[in-house]
Design an enzyme around this catalytic site. Structure first.
Site, PDB file in Angstrom:
ATOM      1  CG  ASP A  77      27.390 -19.018 -41.168  1.00  0.00           C
ATOM      2  OD1 ASP A  77      28.154 -19.632 -40.401  1.00  0.00           O
ATOM      3  OD2 ASP A  77      27.787 -18.261 -42.085  1.00  0.00           O
ATOM      4  CG  LEU A  78      27.060 -13.790 -37.362  1.00  0.00           C
ATOM      5  CD1 LEU A  78      26.321 -14.886 -36.608  1.00  0.00           C
ATOM      6  CD2 LEU A  78      27.920 -12.988 -36.389  1.00  0.00           C
ATOM      7  CG  ASP A  86      30.565 -18.208 -38.136  1.00  0.00           C
ATOM      8  OD1 ASP A  86      30.475 -19.462 -38.094  1.00  0.00           O
ATOM      9  OD2 ASP A  86      30.877 -17.597 -39.168  1.00  0.00           O
TER      10      ASP A  86
END
Length: 387
Positions: A263-264, A306
């Site tokens: 995950d960003l 994301d």
């Protein structure tokens, strides 16, 4: 050998040529971006021209060899275009090659004119080039296909091409040996049976092209359905299929594999501060780094938003998984330029190992998701401590 009527054969070939042209025209209209189809369409149009000159020559008995000259020139150019179309269809296109091949057209014109009154030499000239073009096309259809399904879809066109090549080779050999069944020109039984066989194999070839184009079009649609439009990575649907397939494979082999969610962190701030186009740019650049970071044996896809997912095979121990996770973190955590500014990428990673953490897709994804959010919480806690 049974005598056939050349005018009737030429008329039949003309009718088949017109039908073939409209088939290729419709395929081109539906799939304009499909490589090679336009060359096939132009090739079939020239085949119509060749058949028309054959018919007029048979009905009017043109003198000075105008019929054979115009027919051979059109036929040779048509076969050249068809070969180039097949090579481009199979993604073997080359602008340099076509630049050289197009220089053959003046050779066709000059050779057909000089040999227009000598049936034997004219057939050797015409059939020598045509045989090379047809064989190249037939081989190209099944050359290094991606899988057995593409091989099967292209096989009818390849077989029809081989049959046409055999017919051409038969007349070529008759011309080389100065056989009486061929040197009489259009009135010879050899030429008449050549046209008859060629017309029938041409029908099979058109059917083969239609099947090959349908398969290519279907594959493109399926690829779009499984590919993320922005990043080009496999999408959620493809990820689910790959994960279920991997579970079935490891059940038989007993192999371990890991499902890794990435995950960003704070990606929303990019969209809020710089706009969605900057966010899209960031995702595309991040995808490039992810491709470089994963091993060749791993599978990477965009899970959604994301979040990205990696399926890691060939894991010998927990230590090898930890090393892979750290490698991903080192490669992905860095600055990325986006329109309007710079964003420092920090990722949260969670991994689940099959069969230790679960034996179903839901169990593995749930465990990986939980650990990813735990990793995100630890990173936020570290940031607060530093502050």
């Amino acid at each position: 050998m049974i005598q056939l009527d050349l005018a009737t054969l030429a008329l039949m070939f003309l009718a088949l040529g017109i039908t073939s042209f409209f088939v290729m025209f419709l395929i081109w209209r539906i799939n304009r971006d499909m490589p090679g189809v336009m060359f096939w369409m132009l090739g079939t149009l020239l085949n119509i021209t060749s058949a028309m000159f054959n018919l007029l020559n048979a009905l009017l008995g043109w003198s000075d060899g105008w019929g054979p000259f115009t027919s051979n020139t059109a036929s040779l150019t048509a076969n050249l275009l068809i070969m180039e179309g097949t090579l481009r269809f199979r993604n073997l296109g080359s602008t340099d090659r076509w630049s050289y091949l197009i220089l053959l057209i003046p050779v066709f014109v000059i050779g057909s004119w000089l040999l227009r009154l000598d049936p034997g030499l004219r057939y050797i000239f015409h059939d020598g080039f045509t045989l090379a073009f047809q064989l190249t096309s037939a081989i190209a259809f099944v050359w290094r296909t991606s899988d057995r399904h593409e091989f099967t879809a292209n096989s009818l066109a390849a077989v029809a091409g081989v049959c046409m090549s055999a017919t051409i080779a038969w007349r070529f050999m008759l011309a080389l040996t100065s056989s009486e069944s061929i040197i009489m020109g259009p009135e010879s039984t050899g030429t008449q049976w050549y046209v008859f066989a060629g017309a029938n194999f041409h029908v099979a070839w058109i059917f083969g092209l239609s099947v090959a184009c349908y398969f290519r079009s279907r594959q493109q649609v399926m690829q779009l359905a499984r590919e993320d439009a922005l990043t080009g990575l496999p999408n959620r649907r493809c990820i689910d299929e790959k994960l279920n397939q991997t579970l079935l494979e490891v059940q038989r082999s007993g192999e371990q594999f890991a499902t890794i969610l990435i995950d960003l962190n704070d990606f929303k701030t990019v969209n809020d501060h710089y706009g969605h186009s900057s966010g899209d740019t960031l995702l595309v650049e991040f995808t490039g780094r992810l491709r470089e970071a994963v091993r060749t044996s791993d599978f990477a896809g965009r899970y959604g938003g994301d979040e990205f997912l990696v399926i890691a095979r060939q894991l010998e121990s927990r230590e090898s998984l930890d090393q892979l996770i750290e490698r991903l973190r080192d490669k992905l955590n860095s600055e990325l330029r986006v329109p309007g500014g710079t964003f420092y990428v920090v990722v949260s990673i969670g991994a689940a190992v099959c069969p230790v953490d679960g034996t179903s897709a839901d169990e593995l994804l749930g465990a990986a998701d939980s650990r990813m959010y735990s990793d995100k919480a630890r990173q936020k806690a570290k940031t607060l401590v530093k502050l």
